[in-house]
Write a protein that holds these residues in place. Structure first.
Motif, mmCIF file in Angstrom:
data_model
loop_
_atom_site.group_PDB
_atom_site.id
_atom_site.type_symbol
_atom_site.label_atom_id
_atom_site.label_comp_id
_atom_site.label_asym_id
_atom_site.label_seq_id
_atom_site.Cartn_x
_atom_site.Cartn_y
_atom_site.Cartn_z
ATOM 1 N N LYS A 252 -10.319 -18.762 -26.037
ATOM 2 C CA LYS A 252 -10.357 -20.214 -25.811
ATOM 3 C C LYS A 252 -9.418 -20.629 -24.691
ATOM 4 N N THR A 253 -8.441 -19.772 -24.389
ATOM 5 C CA THR A 253 -7.459 -20.093 -23.354
ATOM 6 C C THR A 253 -7.430 -18.986 -22.307
ATOM 7 N N ALA A 254 -6.950 -19.324 -21.133
ATOM 8 C CA ALA A 254 -6.837 -18.339 -20.052
ATOM 9 C C ALA A 254 -5.772 -17.308 -20.398
ATOM 10 N N PHE A 255 -5.957 -16.088 -19.906
ATOM 11 C CA PHE A 255 -4.972 -15.028 -20.114
ATOM 12 C C PHE A 255 -4.934 -14.166 -18.863
ATOM 13 N N GLU A 256 -3.825 -13.437 -18.706
ATOM 14 C CA GLU A 256 -3.625 -12.591 -17.532
ATOM 15 C C GLU A 256 -4.217 -11.208 -17.765
ATOM 16 N N LEU A 257 -5.061 -10.779 -16.843
ATOM 17 C CA LEU A 257 -5.561 -9.411 -16.843
ATOM 18 C C LEU A 257 -4.574 -8.528 -16.092
ATOM 19 N N PRO A 258 -4.575 -7.232 -16.364
ATOM 20 C CA PRO A 258 -3.782 -6.332 -15.512
ATOM 21 C C PRO A 258 -4.285 -6.450 -14.074
ATOM 22 N N ARG A 259 -3.407 -6.179 -13.112
ATOM 23 C CA ARG A 259 -3.784 -6.277 -11.689
ATOM 24 C C ARG A 259 -3.536 -4.968 -10.978
ATOM 25 N N LEU A 260 -4.419 -4.669 -10.032
ATOM 26 C CA LEU A 260 -4.260 -3.496 -9.182
ATOM 27 C C LEU A 260 -4.379 -3.964 -7.743
ATOM 28 N N THR A 261 -3.409 -3.573 -6.910
ATOM 29 C CA THR A 261 -3.460 -3.899 -5.480
ATOM 30 C C THR A 261 -3.139 -2.634 -4.689
ATOM 31 N N ILE A 262 -3.706 -2.576 -3.479
ATOM 32 C CA ILE A 262 -3.367 -1.466 -2.591
ATOM 33 C C ILE A 262 -2.823 -2.017 -1.283
ATOM 34 N N GLU A 263 -1.939 -1.219 -0.684
ATOM 35 C CA GLU A 263 -1.419 -1.491 0.649
ATOM 36 C C GLU A 263 -1.706 -0.243 1.475
ATOM 37 N N VAL A 264 -2.358 -0.431 2.611
ATOM 38 C CA VAL A 264 -2.773 0.704 3.424
ATOM 39 C C VAL A 264 -2.020 0.688 4.743
ATOM 40 N N THR A 265 -1.543 1.866 5.154
ATOM 41 C CA THR A 265 -0.882 2.032 6.448
ATOM 42 C C THR A 265 -1.613 3.131 7.205
ATOM 43 N N PRO A 266 -2.084 2.927 8.420
ATOM 44 C CA PRO A 266 -1.999 1.685 9.189
ATOM 45 C C PRO A 266 -2.877 0.606 8.556
ATOM 46 N N GLY A 267 -2.435 -0.635 8.689
ATOM 47 C CA GLY A 267 -3.102 -1.717 7.994
ATOM 48 C C GLY A 267 -4.190 -2.436 8.756
ATOM 49 N N LYS A 268 -4.142 -2.423 10.100
ATOM 50 C CA LYS A 268 -5.109 -3.190 10.871
ATOM 51 C C LYS A 268 -5.841 -2.394 11.938
ATOM 52 N N ASP A 269 -5.241 -1.329 12.438
ATOM 53 C CA ASP A 269 -5.832 -0.603 13.557
ATOM 54 C C ASP A 269 -5.635 0.895 13.364
ATOM 55 N N LEU A 270 -6.746 1.634 13.299
ATOM 56 C CA LEU A 270 -6.662 3.091 13.120
ATOM 57 C C LEU A 270 -5.953 3.786 14.272
ATOM 58 N N ASN A 271 -5.832 3.123 15.419
ATOM 59 C CA ASN A 271 -5.117 3.708 16.551
ATOM 60 C C ASN A 271 -3.610 3.805 16.302
ATOM 61 N N GLU A 272 -3.106 3.117 15.273
ATOM 62 C CA GLU A 272 -1.660 3.078 15.013
ATOM 63 C C GLU A 272 -1.120 4.335 14.341
ATOM 64 N N GLY A 273 -1.979 5.274 13.974
ATOM 65 C CA GLY A 273 -1.482 6.503 13.359
ATOM 66 C C GLY A 273 -2.604 7.449 13.002
ATOM 67 N N LYS A 274 -2.260 8.691 12.791
ATOM 68 C CA LYS A 274 -3.243 9.704 12.404
ATOM 69 C C LYS A 274 -3.071 10.140 10.954
ATOM 70 N N ILE A 275 -1.959 9.756 10.343
ATOM 71 C CA ILE A 275 -1.758 9.995 8.911
ATOM 72 C C ILE A 275 -1.664 8.625 8.257
ATOM 73 N N ALA A 276 -2.498 8.412 7.254
ATOM 74 C CA ALA A 276 -2.550 7.112 6.580
ATOM 75 C C ALA A 276 -2.062 7.258 5.142
ATOM 76 N N SER A 277 -1.637 6.141 4.573
ATOM 77 C CA SER A 277 -1.233 6.150 3.169
ATOM 78 C C SER A 277 -1.887 4.981 2.437
#
Length: 179
Positions: free
Chosen positions: A58-83
Motif C-alpha cells: 500500500k506504500t512505497a518502499f525502497e528496492l535494492p539498487r545496482l549501479t555501474i561506473e565505467v572507465t573510460p566513461g565517454k570515449d574509448l580512445n581514452e584507454g585500452k584497459i577498461a574497468s
C-alpha cells in the motif's frame, strides 16, 4: 484469478484477444503474492493455467539498487584497459540470489562479448557491495556496451536489478542521432 486458493477476480470475455483491467489488492505490508490464472473456453473447459508472482504494498518502499561506473566513461580512445565498478546497495528486506553477472560487449559484427560471473557471498553481510572487473579494449572496436545485474528475492517474487553504459570512440555516434 485466484489468490491463496480463493477466487478474487473473474471476467467473461466475449471475443478473442487481449483485455486490460485493474485489480484491487489489499496487501499486508510488503507482500509477495502468487496469482493463479485459470482460463476456460466457452464450454467451461480449462485451456490454460498460469501463475504470476507480484510484489504488492500500500506504500512505497525502497528496492535494492545496482549501479555501474565505467572507465573510460565517454570515449574509448581514452584507454585500452577498461574497468566496470559495480555497486549494490542492499535493502535488508530483500535477498540477493546467485552471482553478479558483469558483461562487456564490444560490437564488431555480431560477436557476443565476454561475461564474468562473480560470487558475492563474502560480502553478503555488508549494506553496500562493491566489485571491480577489468577488460581490454581492442583497437578495432568503436562501441562497447557494459552491464551488470543480479537477481533479488522477496518471498517467491524474484526480479533482476541491473545497469548498463554504452561507450563510443570519439563522437562518431553524434552523427547517428546519439548525444
Amino acid at each position: 484469478m485466484k489468490f491463496r486458493d480463493k477466487v478474487f477476480y473473474t471476467k467473461n470475455l466475449t471475443s478473442e484477444g487481449y483485455f486490460a483491467d485493474q485489480l484491487i489488492i489489499d496487501p499486508v505490508g510488503i507482500e509477495d503474492m502468487e496469482l493463479a490464472f485459470e482460463l476456460y473456453h466457452n464450454a467451461n473447459k480449462i485451456i490454460k493455467n498460469e501463475s504470476i508472482n507480484i510484489l504488492a504494498s500500500k506504500t512505497a518502499f525502497e528496492l535494492p539498487r545496482l549501479t555501474i561506473e565505467v572507465t573510460p566513461g565517454k570515449d574509448l580512445n581514452e584507454g585500452k584497459i577498461a574497468s566496470i565498478k559495480t555497486k549494490i546497495e542492499i535493502n535488508e528486506k530483500f535477498k540477493l540470489v546467485g552471482d553478479l553477472k558483469v558483461s562487456y560487449n564490444m560490437h564488431l559484427g555480431w560477436a557476443i562479448g565476454s561475461e564474468a560471473s562473480v560470487s558475492i557471498n563474502d560480502q553478503l553481510d555488508k549494506k553496500t557491495i562493491t566489485f571491480e572487473n577489468f577488460f581490454n579494449i581492442p583497437d578495432n572496436y568503436w562501441i562497447v556496451n557494459t552491464s551488470a545485474g543480479i537477481s533479488v528475492q522477496y518471498g517467491k517474487f524474484i526480479f533482476k536489478i541491473h545497469d548498463q553504459k554504452i561507450i563510443y570512440i570519439g563522437d562518431w555516434a553524434k552523427e547517428v542521432g546519439r548525444k
